[in-house]
Design a protein around this motif. Structure first.
Motif, PDB file in Angstrom:
ATOM      1  N   ARG A 127       0.814  -1.227   0.000  1.00  0.00           N
ATOM      2  CA  ARG A 127       0.000   0.000   0.000  1.00  0.00           C
ATOM      3  C   ARG A 127       0.842   1.271   0.000  1.00  0.00           C
ATOM      4  NH1 ARG A 127      -1.260   2.500   4.869  1.00  0.00           N
ATOM      5  NH2 ARG A 127      -0.365   1.462   6.674  1.00  0.00           N
ATOM      6  N   HIS A 128       2.078   1.190   0.462  1.00  0.00           N
ATOM      7  CA  HIS A 128       2.948   2.370   0.446  1.00  0.00           C
ATOM      8  C   HIS A 128       3.680   2.554  -0.887  1.00  0.00           C
ATOM      9  CE1 HIS A 128       2.398   3.808   4.492  1.00  0.00           C
ATOM     10  NE2 HIS A 128       2.558   2.585   4.958  1.00  0.00           N
ATOM     11  N   GLN A 129       3.675   1.526  -1.740  1.00  0.00           N
ATOM     12  CA  GLN A 129       4.459   1.624  -2.971  1.00  0.00           C
ATOM     13  C   GLN A 129       3.634   1.585  -4.255  1.00  0.00           C
ATOM     14  OE1 GLN A 129       8.140  -0.544  -3.133  1.00  0.00           O
ATOM     15  NE2 GLN A 129       8.237  -0.642  -0.910  1.00  0.00           N
ATOM     16  N   VAL A 130       2.311   1.528  -4.124  1.00  0.00           N
ATOM     17  CA  VAL A 130       1.479   1.571  -5.327  1.00  0.00           C
ATOM     18  C   VAL A 130       0.621   2.830  -5.292  1.00  0.00           C
ATOM     19  CG1 VAL A 130       1.425  -0.942  -5.584  1.00  0.00           C
ATOM     20  CG2 VAL A 130      -0.420   0.207  -4.334  1.00  0.00           C
ATOM     21  N   GLU A 131       0.176   3.229  -6.468  1.00  0.00           N
ATOM     22  CA  GLU A 131      -0.628   4.444  -6.551  1.00  0.00           C
ATOM     23  C   GLU A 131      -2.043   4.152  -7.022  1.00  0.00           C
ATOM     24  OE1 GLU A 131       1.289   7.818  -8.162  1.00  0.00           O
ATOM     25  OE2 GLU A 131       3.221   7.266  -7.305  1.00  0.00           O
TER      26      GLU A 131
END
Length: 141
Positions: A127-131
């Motif tokens: 969740r921190h590395q996808v947009e």
């Protein structure tokens, strides 16, 4: 809205939670499923570098993906599947970057602070590395 939904599967009973939920969502949006399982055993993590043969675990994972894919197709869903090898969060992120994914739908086990520190959290890394949106459902006990 959501045309391509990535569903990371664990090959455990936890998968029933997310699969039940996304069926309704996909019917509403006419979405396509991309099923993903990441084999993360020793053989899988070293498969390419050491040119190893597929392990029993990997064969079982491939069969599991094919079974789920057939079930969803029998219900009228368009699906494809990917068996990746390596670290789950990294492989999920690679698929998102390589394919036109609109939503990731995955389960969480509800670990808390100390457990996540010791074991890491696939969900947190993803969740921190996808947009794109990430739908998280806590596994039903």
């Amino acid at each position: 809205m959501y045309q391509n939904i990535l569903i990371p599967l664990e090959n455990t009973a936890a998968d029933a939670t997310i699969l039940a939920h996304v069926r309704s969502l996909a019917r509403l949006t006419k979405a396509r499923f991309i099923l993903l399982h990441v084999a993360d055993g020793w053989v899988a993590r070293n498969y390419d570098q050491l040119q190893l043969q597929e392990s029993e675990e990997m064969r079982e994972d491939r069969e599991y993906l094919a079974k789920i894919e057939r079930e969803l197709q029998a219900e009228g869903f368009e699906t494809s599947s990917i068996l990746a090898k390596g670290e789950p969060a990294t492989e999920i992120i690679k698929v998102v970057k390589a394919q036109p994914i609109d939503l990731i739908a995955m389960t969480t086990h509800g670990h808390r602070f100390l457990s996540d520190l010791f074991h890491g959290s696939t969900v947190t890394k993803v969740r921190h590395q996808v947009e794109i949106p990430v739908l998280l459902l806590k596994v039903k006990a």
